[in-house]
Write an enzyme that holds these catalytic residues in place. Sequence first.
Site, PDB file in Angstrom:
ATOM      1  N   HIS A 152      -2.211  -3.551   9.185  1.00 35.62           N
ATOM      2  CA  HIS A 152      -2.973  -2.859   8.146  1.00 35.62           C
ATOM      3  C   HIS A 152      -4.437  -2.823   8.586  1.00 35.62           C
ATOM      4  O   HIS A 152      -5.091  -3.871   8.694  1.00 35.62           O
ATOM      5  CB  HIS A 152      -2.816  -3.600   6.817  1.00 35.62           C
ATOM      6  CG  HIS A 152      -3.586  -3.032   5.664  1.00 35.62           C
ATOM      7  ND1 HIS A 152      -3.346  -1.777   5.155  1.00 35.62           N
ATOM      8  CD2 HIS A 152      -4.581  -3.561   4.906  1.00 35.62           C
ATOM      9  CE1 HIS A 152      -4.159  -1.556   4.122  1.00 35.62           C
ATOM     10  NE2 HIS A 152      -4.920  -2.619   3.965  1.00 35.62           N
ATOM     11  N   HIS A 202       2.233   4.724   1.047  1.00 34.78           N
ATOM     12  CA  HIS A 202       2.324   5.457   2.309  1.00 34.78           C
ATOM     13  C   HIS A 202       2.944   6.826   2.067  1.00 34.78           C
ATOM     14  O   HIS A 202       3.813   7.277   2.824  1.00 34.78           O
ATOM     15  CB  HIS A 202       3.141   4.659   3.336  1.00 34.78           C
ATOM     16  CG  HIS A 202       2.382   3.563   3.997  1.00 34.78           C
ATOM     17  ND1 HIS A 202       2.059   2.386   3.357  1.00 34.78           N
ATOM     18  CD2 HIS A 202       1.848   3.463   5.243  1.00 34.78           C
ATOM     19  CE1 HIS A 202       1.373   1.597   4.177  1.00 34.78           C
ATOM     20  NE2 HIS A 202       1.237   2.235   5.317  1.00 34.78           N
ATOM     21  N   GLU A 209       0.846  -1.204   0.000  1.00 36.60           N
ATOM     22  CA  GLU A 209       0.000   0.000   0.000  1.00 36.60           C
ATOM     23  C   GLU A 209       0.873   1.242   0.000  1.00 36.60           C
ATOM     24  O   GLU A 209       1.886   1.306   0.705  1.00 36.60           O
ATOM     25  CB  GLU A 209      -0.878  -0.022   1.257  1.00 36.60           C
ATOM     26  CG  GLU A 209      -1.813   1.161   1.385  1.00 36.60           C
ATOM     27  CD  GLU A 209      -2.528   1.160   2.731  1.00 36.60           C
ATOM     28  OE1 GLU A 209      -3.724   1.484   2.767  1.00 36.60           O
ATOM     29  OE2 GLU A 209      -1.881   0.844   3.762  1.00 36.60           O
ATOM     30  N   ASP A 258       3.516  -1.566   6.022  1.00 36.63           N
ATOM     31  CA  ASP A 258       2.640  -2.278   6.954  1.00 36.63           C
ATOM     32  C   ASP A 258       3.188  -3.657   7.308  1.00 36.63           C
ATOM     33  O   ASP A 258       3.172  -4.071   8.476  1.00 36.63           O
ATOM     34  CB  ASP A 258       1.232  -2.421   6.371  1.00 36.63           C
ATOM     35  CG  ASP A 258       0.474  -1.111   6.333  1.00 36.63           C
ATOM     36  OD1 ASP A 258       0.880  -0.161   7.018  1.00 36.63           O
ATOM     37  OD2 ASP A 258      -0.547  -1.038   5.613  1.00 36.63           O
ATOM     38  N   GLU A 306      -7.362  -2.215   7.489  1.00 36.65           N
ATOM     39  CA  GLU A 306      -8.484  -2.776   6.732  1.00 36.65           C
ATOM     40  C   GLU A 306      -8.579  -4.306   6.790  1.00 36.65           C
ATOM     41  O   GLU A 306      -9.578  -4.887   6.389  1.00 36.65           O
ATOM     42  CB  GLU A 306      -8.387  -2.335   5.263  1.00 36.65           C
ATOM     43  CG  GLU A 306      -8.654  -0.859   5.028  1.00 36.65           C
ATOM     44  CD  GLU A 306      -7.423   0.021   5.160  1.00 36.65           C
ATOM     45  OE1 GLU A 306      -7.440   1.153   4.647  1.00 36.65           O
ATOM     46  OE2 GLU A 306      -6.440  -0.425   5.794  1.00 36.65           O
ATOM     47  N   GLU A 358       4.048   5.843  11.931  1.00 34.49           N
ATOM     48  CA  GLU A 358       4.656   4.899  10.997  1.00 34.49           C
ATOM     49  C   GLU A 358       6.028   5.379  10.533  1.00 34.49           C
ATOM     50  O   GLU A 358       6.965   4.581  10.396  1.00 34.49           O
ATOM     51  CB  GLU A 358       3.743   4.675   9.797  1.00 34.49           C
ATOM     52  CG  GLU A 358       2.495   3.866  10.126  1.00 34.49           C
ATOM     53  CD  GLU A 358       1.625   3.640   8.910  1.00 34.49           C
ATOM     54  OE1 GLU A 358       1.233   2.486   8.668  1.00 34.49           O
ATOM     55  OE2 GLU A 358       1.317   4.627   8.202  1.00 34.49           O
ATOM     56  N   HIS A 401      -2.210   7.518   8.882  1.00 36.45           N
ATOM     57  CA  HIS A 401      -1.663   6.808   7.727  1.00 36.45           C
ATOM     58  C   HIS A 401      -0.553   7.632   7.076  1.00 36.45           C
ATOM     59  O   HIS A 401      -0.789   8.729   6.568  1.00 36.45           O
ATOM     60  CB  HIS A 401      -2.768   6.538   6.687  1.00 36.45           C
ATOM     61  CG  HIS A 401      -2.262   5.831   5.473  1.00 36.45           C
ATOM     62  ND1 HIS A 401      -1.907   4.497   5.480  1.00 36.45           N
ATOM     63  CD2 HIS A 401      -2.019   6.271   4.204  1.00 36.45           C
ATOM     64  CE1 HIS A 401      -1.494   4.146   4.285  1.00 36.45           C
ATOM     65  NE2 HIS A 401      -1.538   5.205   3.490  1.00 36.45           N
TER      66      HIS A 401
END
Length: 279
Positions: free
Chosen positions: A133, A49, A47, A58, A135, A195, A190
């Site tokens: 992650h 970032h 994904e 992630d 989701e 992160e 996010h």
Amino acid sequence: MTDRTGPTASPTSPGAGALVAAEIDAVTFAERLAAGAPVLIPVGATEQHGPHLPLGTDAMLADAMARGAAEHVGGLVMPAFSWGYKSQQRSGGGNHLTGSTSLDAAALIGQTQDVLRSLLRQGARRIVLVNGHFENTQFLYEGIDLALRELDAEARDASAVLLLSYWDYVSEETIRRVFPDGFGGWDVEHGGVLETSLMLHLHPHLVRMDRAPSHGPARLRRFDRLPILPERTPASGCLSSPIGASADSGRLLHEQVVADLGAELLSELGDGTAGAAAG
């Protein structure tokens, strides 16, 4: 897994209490399973970032947390799931953004069910999915439930499968120290400070702070709209700015989460190192 600097150079390297499944032989793996070692499965995604962090963020962070926690329980760390459920606009910017390469729900459920079915068949009875992650959660839950349904009552009663997300172990004290000017909330983290700080600590050579966006936090709606309106996601793909992230904050986050997660797993599942030492 996406990038590793090697077992002696990485801050996530396993010690005597943990073994990384991809780096050991089948005999050693079988001995650890027979000794009752917990099996930890990091779960991430591929994904975007933002312009400053890698697509594998992630999975890398879930792997680091799983390796650290495995030290406390003498765990076996499996290869990370590098594919996750599709990015959503209110949590990951949206699946329309280039780089986010995702699974549909059925595929993630099936992958989870297949991997757990195989581990349970081999005798694993204490399994921990360490999610990185947002989701993924409900689809991992479904895959676990379906795999457990296939066991007979005796094996099912003897099994314990835990599903957790590492950010749920970040303490309020750590939040205050990492965000001295106030925390904007998990909804906009996010590609943000948390992160980015962790990646600066664990994989600094993969972070491009010269590309870090400095815009304010995304203004998120309280609903999901489909089809999405791409203009509602910041152009950077980040839901908040990573400015202010640091390796020191990442070290604090990593050490605190691993310590608290490891202690909770030890309390819930026990220690798998005693039997392993005999093997």
